[in-house]
Each structure stands twice: as structure tokens, then as C-alpha cells.
Design an enzyme around this catalytic site. Structure first.
Site, PDB file in Angstrom:
ATOM      1  N   GLU A 138     -16.714 -24.416  50.689  1.00  0.00           N
ATOM      2  CA  GLU A 138     -17.697 -25.227  51.420  1.00  0.00           C
ATOM      3  C   GLU A 138     -17.035 -26.179  52.407  1.00  0.00           C
ATOM      4  OE1 GLU A 138     -20.957 -26.009  52.860  1.00  0.00           O
ATOM      5  OE2 GLU A 138     -21.392 -25.216  50.850  1.00  0.00           O
ATOM      6  N   VAL A 162     -16.032 -25.565  56.560  1.00  0.00           N
ATOM      7  CA  VAL A 162     -16.910 -25.666  57.729  1.00  0.00           C
ATOM      8  C   VAL A 162     -17.755 -26.928  57.622  1.00  0.00           C
ATOM      9  CG1 VAL A 162     -18.739 -24.576  59.066  1.00  0.00           C
ATOM     10  CG2 VAL A 162     -17.036 -23.152  57.928  1.00  0.00           C
ATOM     11  N   GLY A 215     -17.211 -30.162  57.120  1.00  0.00           N
ATOM     12  CA  GLY A 215     -16.926 -31.279  56.223  1.00  0.00           C
ATOM     13  C   GLY A 215     -17.893 -31.419  55.070  1.00  0.00           C
ATOM     14  N   GLY A 249      -8.394 -42.326  66.352  1.00  0.00           N
ATOM     15  CA  GLY A 249      -8.030 -41.426  65.266  1.00  0.00           C
ATOM     16  C   GLY A 249      -8.913 -40.201  65.152  1.00  0.00           C
ATOM     17  N   LYS A 274     -14.505 -21.528  62.383  1.00  0.00           N
ATOM     18  CA  LYS A 274     -15.731 -21.845  61.647  1.00  0.00           C
ATOM     19  C   LYS A 274     -16.859 -20.894  62.022  1.00  0.00           C
ATOM     20  CE  LYS A 274     -14.318 -26.689  61.395  1.00  0.00           C
ATOM     21  NZ  LYS A 274     -14.519 -28.048  61.930  1.00  0.00           N
TER      22      LYS A 274
END
Length: 429
Positions: free
Chosen positions: A130, A133, A135, A188, A206
């Protein structure tokens, strides 16, 4: 509740891995209650053992990942090191020694997912991913399980937070690409080398995974058309605004009109401001799913980061551990449809083309003739110019990518066309 703990080997202890270890420790009682048995972190494989890792017993740390996954007492291997090797060899070894695997490795799954599923099946183990793709967004399990009785026709999404942050900044502030990228790096959101994100490699991996699950067909990374977003300009955004659109880097997986083939692609595209994906801001991800029975569904949330990604990893860990206790395995690969994967030339969509042309009579007629000769119908035309220079913006009706490519090639040969400034697909209508 079973008292003997299920033992977990963690491969990688970076941003995501350290969060997985932290949650396993701080939520140990809850995880045990949900699984039906305690889970124990039995080993952590890293490259730099001397680094201080808060909350992790140094006695668990090892540089010998191969020995760790081959231990006979390991129930689940969590792989968050990324890349192709040594991840592929380690995952395969884990299966061979009876361990199930939870992975966040999109690149490996896009390239060798079929072989990994086959290895898991051959050894009666699980492969869950899971976190590979989008997060924390629950997406693979809904596609693989919740929509298993439905027919998915299209998956359209923003699956890379870095690129969405950059494009959103360009749209909302008028910043240029480099300026927006510099801000993303400072905050970041972008790596020191952002190539995988801005050139679409991350999103393409993805897309391959999503297309394979959605259409029950093996789709490899090489099957995905990929186009980066580094050439998107402030002028493109100005044109998008004139059309009531914005620009997003989209992963698009869809069935062809006859339903007998599928395609997967990643590229920048204009989408109407009325489309739900247009409102996805910052580094967030969202995926829009269209299916026969359930209609239109949208999945939205943080698509990267240590804690969000670890959340998806832990969700898979709970599912895999439950399967271990019950002596079962979860869904494996579903590729029964085996539909052919179409090339980009067969894809049909709308286009926005910006041309630099001579500002003199007859230019528009010449350009329109070229479009007609290649079977591409024009929807709207906008022309501006002075002092012998002009800009011509053409928006087409739906046409194949091959037809559009032939049109652009012919336009470049016209004496009155001084350059093709940009070509942008228009989606979501």
C-alpha cells in the site's frame, strides 16, 4: 490472544523505516490487540550501524540484511530501502524462507511485480505494498479489494507531492519553474537531485502499479509513457488561466474506447478549475477513480513523508500478521484480463498548442489547413501580435496523439510558423 510474538525484520531505517519502528514501539499494545498477537521488532538492517537511532535497541541493528531475512523465526519482512537491488534479492530470499513481505518499493514493483507475486504465491506468503503509491492514502487496497466487483475504467491522479508543490506554486504566485523548485528544495519537498520527481519517473512507476491493479493486466514501467514537467512555463499557466484551467503532472491509466486495451501515461496537463484535482494544493496527492457501478471516487491526502508512509506500511503489517495467524494469504496478483497495453500514439485527448507565427494575412488559414489535413478538429483559436510577430494558440477537439504529432511536424515545416512554443494536453473534461 496468542502470547508468542510475530517477529518483524525491518530493512532500512531512514525517514520511513525509523517511523515504522517508532510506531511499532509506541503503539505496541494497540497493534497486538488489533492483530491478535504481539508484534516484535526482531532485527533492523542498515548500511551505517554506527548512526544513533533513537528508540531502537542497538543489539537489533545489523548490516547483514541477507542473514536477517533468512532467519527461520522471521514472520514478516518490511522493506523500505527502495531501489532494485539488493531489495529484489532480499524480498525473494524472504519468501523462500517463509516470511511475508510488506514493501514501499514502487520502482521494484513496477519493474518486477509479476515475478515477486509469483514468488510469494509459490511459497504461500503475502506481498503487500500500500505504501508504494500515494503515501498514507488508502488506494491499492480499495482498488484491489473494495472495487473487485466493479469495472474500473479510468484512474487519473496527482501521485507526486514534489511536482504538485512546484506547479501549485507556479500557478498561485506566478513563479517560474526554477524559482518554485528552489523553494521546494529549501522546504524539504524536493531532493537535492529532483530528477526522479520532475521528470516523471516516480509517477510512472506508480502509474504502472495502479494500471495493473485497476485493469487486471500486467503493466510494466516500460509500458508507461513518461514526460516530465521541466519545460512548463509561466506562459503555459497564463494560457491555462485564459481557459479556466490549471496545470498538474498527472498519472493517467485508462481503458481504450472499446475497452479491449489499456494505456498508462504521465505528463503535465491542463485541467479545468472545476475538476476536483485542480483544488489539490501544495505537496498533497489525490487520485480520481471512475468505474461502472460506483461512478466517480476521489482519494486525497498526504502522499509522502515518514509518518504518512509509515501509516500505510503499518496497515499492511497488521493485515499480513492477521493472515499469518489464520493460516491464510491475502489477494495476490490479478492479471487474468491480460489486455494489450496501447502506445501513446493511440491515446485520444484534447490539446493546447501555442505557435510563434508571422503576423501577416493568411497564416491562420495555412495553420487550419494543416490541422484539417491530419484529421485534427480545431475547437478554439486565439491570436495576438504586432510588429510582424504573433502568437497563435489553438485548442483542439479530441484527437489521437499520433494525429497531433503528425500535425505538429507539418506545422514546423511551414515558412510562416517560426516555432512551436508549447504543446499541452487537456484532461479532465
Amino acid at each position: 490472544m496468542r502470547t508468542r510474538p510475530l517477529k518483524v525484520a525491518l530493512l532500512g531505517c531512514g525517514v520511513v523505516g525509523s517511523e515504522v519502528a517508532r510506531i511499532m514501539t509506541t503503539h505496541a499494545d494497540d497493534l497486538a490487540a488489533r492483530i491478535g498477537a504481539p508484534v516484535e521488532l526482531a532485527g533492523v538492517a542498515v548500511r551505517r550501524p554506527s548512526k544513533v537511532r533513537e528508540g531502537i535497541d542497538p543489539a537489533l541493528v545489523t548490516t547483514d540484511a541477507t542473514a536477517l531475512v533468512k532467519r527461520g523465526d522471521i514472520d514478516v519482512v518490511v522493506e523500505v530501502i527502495g531501489g532494485i537491488e539488493p531489495a529484489r534479492s532480499l524480498i525473494t530470499a524472504a519468501f523462500e524462507h517463509g516470511a511475508s513481505v510488506v514493501s514501499a518499493n514502487k520502482a521494484l514493483l513496477a519493474q518486477d511485480g509479476a515475478a515477486l507475486h509469483a514468488a510469494a504465491g509459490a511459497h504461500g506468503t503475502d506481498l503487500y505494498y500500500e505504501a508504494a503509491v500515494a503515501g498514507a492514502i488508502p488506494l491499492i487496497r480499495p482498488l484491489r479489494e473494495s472495487l473487485a466487483g466493479d469495472k474500473v475504467n479510468r484512474v487519473l491522479g496527482i501521485v507526486n507531492g514534489t511536482t504538485n508543490f512546484i506547479l501549485d506554486k507556479m500557478y498561485s504566485t506566478g513563479a517560474g519553474y526554477q524559482e518554485a523548485l528552489d523553494e521546494a528544495t529549501a522546504l524539504g519537498y524536493a531532493e537535492a537531485d529532483p530528477t526522479a520527481d520532475v521528470e516523471g519517473f516516480d509517477a510512472a512507476a506508480k502509474a504502472a502499479i495502479l494500471a495493473g491493479i485497476a485493469f487486471h493486466t500486467r503493466v510494466r514501467l516500460d509500458d508507461v509513457y513518461r514526460e516530465g514537467m521541466t519545460e512548463v512555463t509561466a506562459s503555459d499557466f497564463a494560457s491555462a488561466r485564459n481557459m479556466g484551467c490549471t496545470i498538474k503532472l498527472l498519472a493517467i491509466c485508462e481503458r481504450a474506447g472499446d475497452g479491449q486495451s489499456v494505456s498508462a501515461r504521465v505528463h503535465p496537463a491542463m485541467i479545468p478549475l472545476t475538476h476536483p484535482l485542480a483544488s489539490v494544493r501544495g505537496a498533497y496527492n489525490a487520485v480520481f477513480v471512475e468505474s461502472d457501478a460506483s461512478g466517480q471516487l476521489m482519494f486525497y491526502g498526504p502522499g509522502a513523508g515518514g509518518a504518512p508512509t509509515a501509516s500505510a506500511v503499518l496497515g499492511d503489517l497488521v493485515a499480513v500478521c492477521r493472515n499469518r495467524l489464520s493460516g491464510t494469504t491475502g489477494p495476490g496478483e490479478s492479471a487474468y484480463a491480460a489486455l494489450p497495453v496501447s502506445g501513446m500514439g493511440d491515446v485520444v485527448t484534447r490539446y493546447h498548442i501555442s505557435l510563434d507565427v508571422a503576423d501577416k494575412p493568411g497564416v491562420l488559414a495555412q495553420v487550419a489547413t494543416v490541422f484539417a489535413e491530419h484529421g485534427v478538429s480545431i475547437d478554439t483559436v486565439r491570436q495576438t501580435g504586432k510588429d510582424g510577430e504573433a502568437s497563435l494558440v489553438v485548442v483542439t477537439h479530441r484527437a489521437s496523439d499520433a494525429a497531433l504529432g503528425g500535425t505538429v511536424e507539418a506545422l514546423r515545416k511551414l515558412d510562416t510558423v517560426r516555432g512551436v512554443a508549447s504543446i499541452m494536453r487537456v484532461e479532465g473534461e
